[in-house]
Design a protein around this motif. Structure first.
Motif, PDB file in Angstrom:
ATOM      1  N   ALA A   1      -5.584   4.362   0.173  1.00 29.20           N
ATOM      2  CA  ALA A   1      -4.270   4.260  -0.611  1.00 29.20           C
ATOM      3  C   ALA A   1      -4.239   4.808  -2.258  1.00 29.20           C
ATOM      4  N   ASP A   2      -3.048   5.460  -2.393  1.00 27.82           N
ATOM      5  CA  ASP A   2      -3.041   5.856  -4.036  1.00 27.82           C
ATOM      6  C   ASP A   2      -2.878   4.695  -4.696  1.00 27.82           C
ATOM      7  N   LYS A   3      -2.135   3.875  -4.191  1.00 31.13           N
ATOM      8  CA  LYS A   3      -1.545   2.456  -5.146  1.00 31.13           C
ATOM      9  C   LYS A   3      -1.431   1.410  -4.229  1.00 31.13           C
ATOM     10  N   VAL A   4      -1.885   0.207  -4.752  1.00 26.79           N
ATOM     11  CA  VAL A   4      -1.635  -1.075  -4.093  1.00 26.79           C
ATOM     12  C   VAL A   4      -1.453  -2.103  -5.114  1.00 26.79           C
ATOM     13  N   THR A   5      -0.252  -2.680  -4.911  1.00 23.75           N
ATOM     14  CA  THR A   5       0.362  -3.639  -5.646  1.00 23.75           C
ATOM     15  C   THR A   5       0.593  -5.012  -5.076  1.00 23.75           C
TER      16      THR A   5
ATOM     17  N   GLU B   1      -8.399  -2.754  -6.430  1.00 21.76           N
ATOM     18  CA  GLU B   1      -9.110  -1.483  -6.413  1.00 21.76           C
ATOM     19  C   GLU B   1      -9.914  -1.377  -5.100  1.00 21.76           C
TER      20      GLU B   1
ATOM     21  N   ARG C   1      -7.478  -0.919  -2.358  1.00 24.45           N
ATOM     22  CA  ARG C   1      -7.045   0.592  -2.464  1.00 24.45           C
ATOM     23  C   ARG C   1      -7.948   1.489  -1.883  1.00 24.45           C
TER      24      ARG C   1
ATOM     25  N   ARG D   1       0.830  -1.331   0.058  1.00 26.20           N
ATOM     26  CA  ARG D   1       0.061   0.248   0.084  1.00 26.20           C
ATOM     27  C   ARG D   1       0.850   1.367  -0.067  1.00 26.20           C
ATOM     28  N   ASP D   2       1.087   2.037  -1.277  1.00 28.19           N
ATOM     29  CA  ASP D   2       1.838   2.941  -1.318  1.00 28.19           C
ATOM     30  C   ASP D   2       3.521   2.665  -0.671  1.00 28.19           C
ATOM     31  N   GLY D   3       3.761   1.326  -1.139  1.00 25.24           N
ATOM     32  CA  GLY D   3       4.997   1.101  -0.762  1.00 25.24           C
ATOM     33  C   GLY D   3       5.146   0.090   0.551  1.00 25.24           C
TER      34      GLY D   3
END
Length: 171
Positions: free
Chosen positions: A92-96, A84, A87, A66-68
């Motif tokens: 969060a801005d970005k989740v990977t 999504e 996120r 989550r945002d790193g």
């Protein structure tokens, strides 16, 4: 494939960090219920086949970034995580998906053996409500060769998880 019930953490093949977490939580007797497989079960499908249970009775412990910052998502084995929804849930801005080295660094375990609790570092935990559809679910006990049974609400509680809806819906 046959499995055997362990007689204690020392004989079960349970990862030492996980055995310590069981002691810390006051549930060390759970080590007696750990099942050890002769072959690795790195996927939910492999674990379900080895246990002879439904795929949805497997609890996957998945690390995302989550945002790193690592976050743990607990998901039933038959479902996929909707990034999504995660996120949005986290704001969060970005989740990977986290890379294997981040998973090991964060949890202390290799992918395929990550348990829902007993990690090296404290992370935020989201648990999908789909886990509650069963009386018992099975989760990794710290290695790709071991799993343990637990009532989903107890598992989420021990993991310090928040119940959410982050399952990918099929069309």
């Amino acid at each position: 494939m046959t499995t055997t019930a362990a007689t204690g953490a020392e004989n079960s093949g349970v990862h030492p960090r996980f055995a310590e977490a069981l002691r810390d939580l006051g549930i060390e007797d759970l080590a007696r219920q750990v099942r050890r497989f002769p072959e690795a079960t790195r996927t939910a499908a492999e674990a379900a086949a080895a246990l002879g249970c439904e795929l949805s009775q497997i609890c996957k412990s998945l690390i995302f970034a989550r945002d790193g910052v690592p976050v743990l998502v607990l998901m039933d084995g038959a479902s996929r995580v909707d990034l999504e929804l995660v996120r949005k849930e986290l704001g969060a801005d970005k989740v990977t998906r986290a890379k294997a080295d981040v998973v090991r660094e964060t949890t202390g375990y290799a992918i395929g053996g990550v348990p829902p609790f007993g990690h090296r570092t404290k992370t935020r935990v989201l648990a999908d409500r789909s886990l509650l559809g069963h009386d018992i679910v099975w989760a990794a006990a710290g290695t790709p060769y071991t799993v343990f049974p637990m009532a989903p609400r107890d598992l989420v509680g021990h993991a310090g998880g928040t119940l959410v809806d982050v399952r990918e819906l099929t069309a």
